[in-house]
Scaffold this motif. Sequence first.
Motif, PDB file in Angstrom:
ATOM      1  N   ASP A  10      -4.558  -2.540  -0.129  1.00  0.00           N
ATOM      2  CA  ASP A  10      -4.240  -1.351  -0.925  1.00  0.00           C
ATOM      3  C   ASP A  10      -3.575  -0.281  -0.072  1.00  0.00           C
ATOM      4  O   ASP A  10      -2.578   0.325  -0.478  1.00  0.00           O
ATOM      5  N   GLN A  38      -0.018  -1.293   0.772  1.00  0.00           N
ATOM      6  CA  GLN A  38       0.862  -1.133  -0.383  1.00  0.00           C
ATOM      7  C   GLN A  38       1.255   0.329  -0.576  1.00  0.00           C
ATOM      8  O   GLN A  38       2.433   0.639  -0.817  1.00  0.00           O
ATOM      9  N   TRP A  65       3.417  -6.915   3.439  1.00  0.00           N
ATOM     10  CA  TRP A  65       2.826  -6.834   2.101  1.00  0.00           C
ATOM     11  C   TRP A  65       3.013  -8.159   1.352  1.00  0.00           C
ATOM     12  O   TRP A  65       2.076  -8.691   0.765  1.00  0.00           O
ATOM     13  N   LEU A  82       3.179  -2.258  -7.243  1.00  0.00           N
ATOM     14  CA  LEU A  82       1.959  -1.504  -6.897  1.00  0.00           C
ATOM     15  C   LEU A  82       1.104  -1.222  -8.117  1.00  0.00           C
ATOM     16  O   LEU A  82      -0.118  -1.296  -8.051  1.00  0.00           O
TER      17      LEU A  82
END
Length: 148
Positions: A3, A6, A68, A147
Amino acid sequence: MLDALQVVTTVLVGLMVGVEVSVAFVINRILDALPEDSGQLGRAHGGRMLGALMPFWYIGSLVLAAIWAVAAWGQQGTGLVVTAGGLLILSVVMSILLLVPINNRGKTWTPENRPADWKQQMNRWDRFHYVRVAVIIAAFTLLVVALV
């Protein structure tokens, strides 16, 4: 951890887009409107300043997008991140092949040593830059969608 990666990647690319949009549609228009040699001197200074920073920003954004994509492989939205990474690769290639050569010349120019066609060269840089801005806006958009 994913998270945070991102969010950091998306924010970093978003800030890069903001700077490049500002250069394209605000800063260069202001510089072009300045009297006499001020605009050319401003572009040369901007070329030196941003020319030193942007390679790290572009490459860093690409590396973060790649991390990512690898870290989220198989998850929903990873295809968007991979596509965004491809667009970021395109922006780096465009920069190296099209924009950096013009910038490297322009950042050394003064009113005394600039070539007669300096304005045409700056207009050419602007046109390439508009395309690059569109590419990184598309990459940013894909990262935002991935996202959320």
